[in-house]
Design an enzyme around this catalytic site. Sequence first.
Site, mmCIF file in Angstrom:
data_model
loop_
_atom_site.group_PDB
_atom_site.id
_atom_site.type_symbol
_atom_site.label_atom_id
_atom_site.label_comp_id
_atom_site.label_asym_id
_atom_site.label_seq_id
_atom_site.Cartn_x
_atom_site.Cartn_y
_atom_site.Cartn_z
ATOM 1 N N ASN A 1 -3.565 6.865 -0.403
ATOM 2 C CA ASN A 1 -3.003 6.941 0.949
ATOM 3 C C ASN A 1 -2.122 8.176 1.125
ATOM 4 O OD1 ASN A 1 -4.348 4.727 1.842
ATOM 5 N ND2 ASN A 1 -2.655 3.295 1.494
ATOM 6 N N SER B 1 0.839 -1.211 0.000
ATOM 7 C CA SER B 1 0.000 0.000 0.000
ATOM 8 C C SER B 1 0.864 1.248 0.000
ATOM 9 C CB SER B 1 -0.931 0.003 1.215
ATOM 10 O OG SER B 1 -0.165 -0.078 2.390
ATOM 11 N N GLU C 1 -5.423 0.218 -7.364
ATOM 12 C CA GLU C 1 -4.366 1.139 -7.807
ATOM 13 C C GLU C 1 -3.281 0.303 -8.474
ATOM 14 O OE1 GLU C 1 -3.238 3.229 -4.180
ATOM 15 O OE2 GLU C 1 -3.977 5.112 -4.991
ATOM 16 N N HIS D 1 -2.383 -2.569 -6.028
ATOM 17 C CA HIS D 1 -2.788 -2.258 -4.659
ATOM 18 C C HIS D 1 -4.288 -2.404 -4.531
ATOM 19 C CE1 HIS D 1 -3.488 0.991 -1.392
ATOM 20 N NE2 HIS D 1 -3.401 -0.218 -0.847
#
Length: 694
Positions: free
Chosen positions: A479, A408, A441, A429
């Site tokens: 993130n 991540s 992702e 991801h």
Amino acid sequence: MAEIVAFSKEGRVGVITVNNPPVNALSQAVRAGIKAGIEKGIADADVSAMVIICEGRTFIAGADIREFGKPPMEPHLPDVCQFIEDSPKPVIAAIHGTALGGGLEIPLSCHFRIALSTAKVGLPEVKLGLLPGAGGTQRLPRVAGARSALEMITSGVPVAAARAKDMGILDEMVEGDLKAAALVFAQKVVDQKLPIRRVSQLKATVDSPTLFEDFAKANARKFRGFMAPFKCIEAVKAATELPFPEGMKKEREIFIELHDSNQSKAQRHVFFAEREVVRIPGLPDDHPTREIKSVGVLGAGTMGGGIAMCFANAGIPVKLLDMKQEFLDRGLAVIKKNYANTVAKGSLKQEVMDKRLSLIQPTLAYEDLKDADLVIEAVFEDMAVKKEVFTKLDAVCKPGAILASNTSYLNVDEIAAITRRPQDVMGMHFFSPANVMRLLENVRGAKTLPEVYATAMKVGKKIGKVPVLVGVCDGFVGNRMLAKRTRECGFMLEEGALPWQIDRVIYDFGFPMGPYQMGDMAGLDIGWRNRKAKFDSLTPREQKNNLLDKICEMGRYGQKTGSGFYKYDEKRNATPDPMIEELIINHSKEVGIARRTITDQEIIERAIYSMINEGAKILEERIAARPLDIDVVWLYGYGFPVYLGGPMFYADTVGLKKVYDAVLKYRDSVGAEYWTPSPLLEKLAKEGKGFYSK
Ligand code: T1G
């Protein structure tokens, strides 16, 4: 070029055939063509009845959404529908595929409706922030009753032909050759002199005097924040109270209000963004890709198990590898339980569950991955562990196999560099739970071949994900932006806010829940571990902001331990905890910050505009190619409210000048190391532009 709408005669039946690929959308030419066809049928003495039918994969799938926002052109769809209904000769709609929106409003204005048993009909306008604007809210209640109409129109979910027949929407369900069946039906109407039934002359049935209030109340949570569903209820109610012409006026008024609303503009933007995002700028849609016939997944934990399910669900065999049999047994037990829950809910057949389970083969041996076309690693988020795993994969996997990490935030280029095939290495991801969350992702490394990431985009779509191509940086897109929101919320706790105030503001903004309730649900220990891993890279203020450490050190990890930021009862209902309030107030004293009132507006600006500013930097660095990539990440990975369109679309709605001025304000009050304005944001703001304005 075949005619978009053709008129032909089969015996005494006039056939109006629409052919406007890919989905027979009701462009101006289609509307004009249908009207012209009806006119011809009426004028032709040899024609006793007419059929409206479509070529291609589906009956009309609705108004042409690409025409929205442009000046409407005649003939307007409501008028075409009324023209059909007023025809003195019977008109039959012959439906296949998905007759949606205007594609169902046309049949509802016909006098009879038949469909293939495989067809579906629906009014999905509400998903675009609209309501059916060509009589759907007035005619559907008259054939199906107000309650069924409410359910269909406010959910936007299509119904299968059999159900539609039961509801009174369809007169007949047919198999095989639709056109032949339609001609037989039309001939029967003529031979038996069946009376022309005009739906607008029917009465809409209401099965309870408080139907509309009860329905609104029962769906309040689901419709929270949206305008359109409540307006749909208003329009359907009008169908039960007003004569048809007045009801149509009411529908038109509401349609225009919704069409011009920011919510509908946002939801129409999302409709196209979700389809555009899988296209890679600069790469032709038909760029070569590698065939993925079998997949390996490393790690049978929560993520690995969920990822394995994604591929099994798409019919792709998966080898699921872990270090110990007990890990495999536990992982498979979770997968079985997930499937069993879905079977229990009635949305999966047992034999399908069994088939999918049979596609997931557990193994302890890397050797078993040697023929896999794609291997996705989902082991512990630690660079040393990843490097060890990729070294083994590099040795075992066949040439041309794609090796992907589900990391991540770790550096995909660093992982690729330890293999002999960096061109075949990338990140994929997934978001937890991987078998539920639609966002994927796809992280292209510096050396990843276009063919490789194009394959990841294609296979992502095949397994039902919304794949977004992103570049390598800490946290990629989602993130990385989330980290800014988390930081600002943590600072606001020190400065005067409380977790429940921040959660309320973020919830009311439209997120499924606020950051602190979310943290308690996911487990505070995850964030705590990440904080410790990154501690040296934090600023002095961030290091001293150790509220999370203090809470975790008390063993308060959130719901799973009965308390975190909140206290939880046995049903996991959250209650603000005075002890946490005291802890936060004492912490402010310890770090020497005088607490003050933080307004809800400040919370919105610092939580959301910090992400917008970071999103602008992500665009500058080309970590994301387009603002729509960032919007899609936040819509499908983090629950950004769809009626705001995503952080970048929302920024345009607010106005970049306003966002930029707020960034400058917080640069001065919170600090330049946190609030340095993105040069792109500054430029666009000063030019009076938006991320989306050309
Ligand atoms: N208008 C214009 N283009 C459309 C379209 C539409 N209604 N529907 C699909 N497309 C394009 C789409 O952008 C894509 O283009 C291609 O067709 C294939 O779509 C007055 C106001 C029909 C179930 O909301 O739900 O009627 O990317 O990839 O997965 O009351 O498309 O290839 O260039 O989605 O097989 C109401 C929206 C309109 C239906 C097919 N109707 N469409 O799904 O293919 S408002 C809708 C869908 C209205 C009236 C109101 C799906 C589909 P490109 P796709 P798919």
